[in-house]
Design an enzyme around this catalytic site. Structure first.
Site, PDB file in Angstrom:
ATOM      1  N   ARG A   1      18.996 -16.576 -47.521  1.00 15.62           N
ATOM      2  CA  ARG A   1      20.399 -16.212 -47.250  1.00 15.62           C
ATOM      3  C   ARG A   1      20.586 -15.509 -45.916  1.00 15.62           C
ATOM      4  O   ARG A   1      21.513 -15.826 -45.170  1.00 15.62           O
ATOM      5  CB  ARG A   1      20.931 -15.293 -48.345  1.00 15.62           C
ATOM      6  CG  ARG A   1      21.451 -16.014 -49.543  1.00 15.62           C
ATOM      7  CD  ARG A   1      21.234 -15.191 -50.771  1.00 15.62           C
ATOM      8  NE  ARG A   1      19.802 -15.104 -51.011  1.00 15.62           N
ATOM      9  CZ  ARG A   1      19.099 -16.002 -51.700  1.00 15.62           C
ATOM     10  NH1 ARG A   1      19.719 -16.985 -52.284  1.00 15.62           N
ATOM     11  NH2 ARG A   1      17.796 -15.909 -51.834  1.00 15.62           N
ATOM     12  N   THR A   2      19.739 -14.527 -45.618  1.00 15.17           N
ATOM     13  CA  THR A   2      19.958 -13.756 -44.387  1.00 15.17           C
ATOM     14  C   THR A   2      19.820 -14.682 -43.188  1.00 15.17           C
ATOM     15  O   THR A   2      20.663 -14.695 -42.289  1.00 15.17           O
ATOM     16  CB  THR A   2      18.959 -12.582 -44.298  1.00 15.17           C
ATOM     17  OG1 THR A   2      19.031 -11.855 -45.523  1.00 15.17           O
ATOM     18  CG2 THR A   2      19.294 -11.665 -43.156  1.00 15.17           C
TER      19      THR A   2
ATOM     20  N   LYS B   1      -2.533 -16.297 -30.658  1.00 11.16           N
ATOM     21  CA  LYS B   1      -3.458 -16.243 -29.510  1.00 11.16           C
ATOM     22  C   LYS B   1      -3.650 -14.815 -29.043  1.00 11.16           C
ATOM     23  O   LYS B   1      -4.143 -14.560 -27.956  1.00 11.16           O
ATOM     24  CB  LYS B   1      -2.894 -17.076 -28.354  1.00 11.16           C
ATOM     25  CG  LYS B   1      -2.644 -18.527 -28.688  1.00 11.16           C
ATOM     26  CD  LYS B   1      -2.093 -19.238 -27.466  1.00 11.16           C
ATOM     27  CE  LYS B   1      -1.577 -20.618 -27.794  1.00 11.16           C
ATOM     28  NZ  LYS B   1      -0.794 -21.179 -26.696  1.00 11.16           N
TER      29      LYS B   1
ATOM     30  N   ARG C   1      13.622 -10.229 -38.562  1.00 11.93           N
ATOM     31  CA  ARG C   1      13.144  -9.728 -39.851  1.00 11.93           C
ATOM     32  C   ARG C   1      11.637  -9.643 -39.758  1.00 11.93           C
ATOM     33  O   ARG C   1      10.978 -10.590 -39.315  1.00 11.93           O
ATOM     34  CB  ARG C   1      13.544 -10.680 -40.976  1.00 11.93           C
ATOM     35  CG  ARG C   1      12.780 -10.424 -42.249  1.00 11.93           C
ATOM     36  CD  ARG C   1      13.289 -11.225 -43.414  1.00 11.93           C
ATOM     37  NE  ARG C   1      14.561 -10.712 -43.869  1.00 11.93           N
ATOM     38  CZ  ARG C   1      15.096 -10.978 -45.053  1.00 11.93           C
ATOM     39  NH1 ARG C   1      14.461 -11.754 -45.903  1.00 11.93           N
ATOM     40  NH2 ARG C   1      16.257 -10.480 -45.397  1.00 11.93           N
TER      41      ARG C   1
HETATM   42  C1  NCD Z   1      16.345  -9.033 -50.044  1.00 14.24           C
HETATM   43  C2  NCD Z   1      15.366  -8.680 -48.963  1.00 14.24           C
HETATM   44  O1  NCD Z   1      14.740  -9.550 -48.350  1.00 14.24           O
HETATM   45  O2  NCD Z   1      15.265  -7.500 -48.706  1.00 14.24           O
HETATM   46  N1  NCD Z   1      16.973 -10.244 -49.934  1.00 14.24           N
HETATM   47  C3  NCD Z   1      17.948 -10.465 -48.994  1.00 14.24           C
HETATM   48  O3  NCD Z   1      17.783 -10.248 -47.810  1.00 14.24           O
HETATM   49  N2  NCD Z   1      19.126 -10.925 -49.424  1.00 14.24           N
HETATM   50  C4  NCD Z   1      15.903  -8.636 -51.396  1.00 14.24           C
HETATM   51  C5  NCD Z   1      14.658  -9.246 -51.998  1.00 14.24           C
HETATM   52  O4  NCD Z   1      13.864  -9.915 -51.371  1.00 14.24           O
HETATM   53  O5  NCD Z   1      14.484  -9.006 -53.183  1.00 14.24           O
END
Ligand code: NCD
Length: 418
Positions: free
Chosen positions: A103-104, A132, A153
């Site tokens: 989703r993100t 590398k 992320r």
């Molecule tokens: C969460 C995350 O990655 O922190 N999901 C998200 O980004 N919607 C929660 C999870 O992984 O449980």
């Protein structure tokens, strides 16, 4: 806990890799209070880097919610879509996601597409030059040479924040520098998830009904129900419960700190009595410092104001148990716990207030079953709408960062007459 989720090595912990040395370089800046750090993440009164939820005031949350609503309505028409897609056509974004995401990742990509931003991605460090021996900081600096925005992320707590300082240092030395947006940093923070959670609560607690008119309103209908006489609009004065993996849930941490901005709220954290799942000390201290009333429970049946908390809450935020971070000791502790007590059932939902939304950052775990699919048709099940809200509010955030939110609001007022 996965070593990568830990904050950077402390002085006594001699760093072994260049990545660790780089993080240590920022340690002094990372450890300052939020209030001191916040101005460094802004430019001319707007957010430049989005790193933690402490950067958002109630006013900014309201403003972003308004822009998200405008984008949502403008997008319903072809002419509106054409207007939006031309706003940031000249920008390119890097989505650097080295931790799983559905989703993100996709909602950031969709948000970029709404505004015409071209997206590129690295989703697996094994396909990049990090295999590398390239450091993460070199990777980020490289991305900033090609792109105008980095959404990242990482399993590494505080990497995004350190990258924001790297960008600030580059800016100061006259080098190219771009905004950093944290899309999840270890067990630490997930500010844009908290943003969409708040946006969902703003929409839910406006209590707008499709058939509202001068004579009838959903809000007044609700207030006639037993136990709902004192219902108010908005996020203030409400009881928010979180259930599941409180200790490792970064979405819980970020949302709890955003809710701390509102007047007279109560937060209830419901987690099994397990060292990794209960609230961590740093969140406890941050909530105490903000004078937030909060409760740590181990069951939906524990009493709040003389009634089981499941009957008292105004919103319920479910989470999955993040077993992928379990150590051997965690698994041992888990063996003695009845986890079914942290799963919803139609019976439990039936006891909730008639308007109380059920939220979940998703993914939900089909094996654990914290929200069984039977609940999806309940009008309080908000999680799918919540995920779609992520696209609108992330588009609003990008519009804010690139300073086109004013244009959006002018278009909205001009064309929708509001
Ligand atoms: C969460 C995350 O990655 O922190 N999901 C998200 O980004 N919607 C929660 C999870 O992984 O449980």
């Amino acid at each position: 806990m996965n070593a990568l989720m830990q904050p950077p090595a402390s002085e006594s912990n001699v760093p072994r890799t260049q990545d660790e040395r780089d993080l240590l370089h920022y340690a002094g800046r990372l450890e300052r209070p939020t209030k001191v750090k916040t101005p460094e993440l802004e430019r001319s009164g707007r957010l430049r880097h989005v790193i933690f939820s402490g950067q958002f005031s109630v006013e900014l949350l309201e403003e972003l919610g308004g822009v998200a609503d405008a984008i949502r309505l403008i997008s319903k028409h072809r002419a509106g879509q054409d207007f939006l897609i031309n706003l940031l056509h000249h920008k390119r974004a890097m989505l650097y996601f080295t931790q799983p995401s559905t989703r993100t990742f996709l909602s950031f990509m969709a948000a970029c597409q709404i505004l015409g931003i071209t997206c590129n991605e690295v989703r697996d460090a094994s396909t990049s030059s990090e295999t590398k021996g390239e450091t993460r900081f070199d990777s980020i600096r490289m991305f900033s040479s090609y792109f105008d925005l980095i959404v990242m992320r990482s399993p590494l707590a505080r990497l995004a924040e350190s990258c924001a300082y790297l960008m600030n240092d580059l800016e100061r030395s006259g080098s190219r520098s771009v905004p950093i947006i944290n899309a999840g940093s270890g067990a630490d923070e997930h500010p844009t998830q908290a943003l969409l959670d708040i946006y969902t609560l703003q929409r839910t607690f406006s209590f707008a009904g499709p058939n509202d008119s001068a004579h009838t309103s959903r809000f007044e209908d609700l207030r006639r129900l037993p136990g709902c006489e004192n219902l108010t609009k908005g996020l203030d004065g409400k009881t928010y419960a979180f259930c599941g993996d409180i200790g490792r849930g970064r979405t819980v941490r970020s949302l709890a700190m955003l809710l701390a901005n509102y007047e007279n709220v109560r937060l209830v954290f419901i987690a099994p009595d397990h060292p990794s799942l209960v609230m961590r000390e740093d969140l406890r201290q941050r909530l105490e410092a903000r004078n937030v009333r909060f409760y740590e429970f181990d069951s939906f049946e524990q009493q709040l104001d003389g009634r089981p908390v499941i009957e008292q809450l105004d919103a319920l935020y479910m989470t999955r148990i993040q077993k992928e971070h379990d150590t051997a000791a965690d698994s041992e502790h888990s063996a003695a716990i009845d986890f079914s007590r942290y799963c919803l059932s139609p019976e439990l939902v039936g006891r909730m207030k008639p308007y109380a939304p059920i939220l979940h950052p998703f993914p939900r775990d089909q094996h654990f079953g914290e929200i069984p699919p039977e609940i999806d048709d309940d009008p309080r099940a908000m999680y799918f709408r919540q995920a779609r809200n992520g696209m609108w509010v992330r588009a609003a955030l990008l519009a804010h960062v690139f300073d086109v939110d004013g244009q959006i609001m002018r278009y909205f007022h001009g064309n929708f007459g509001v």
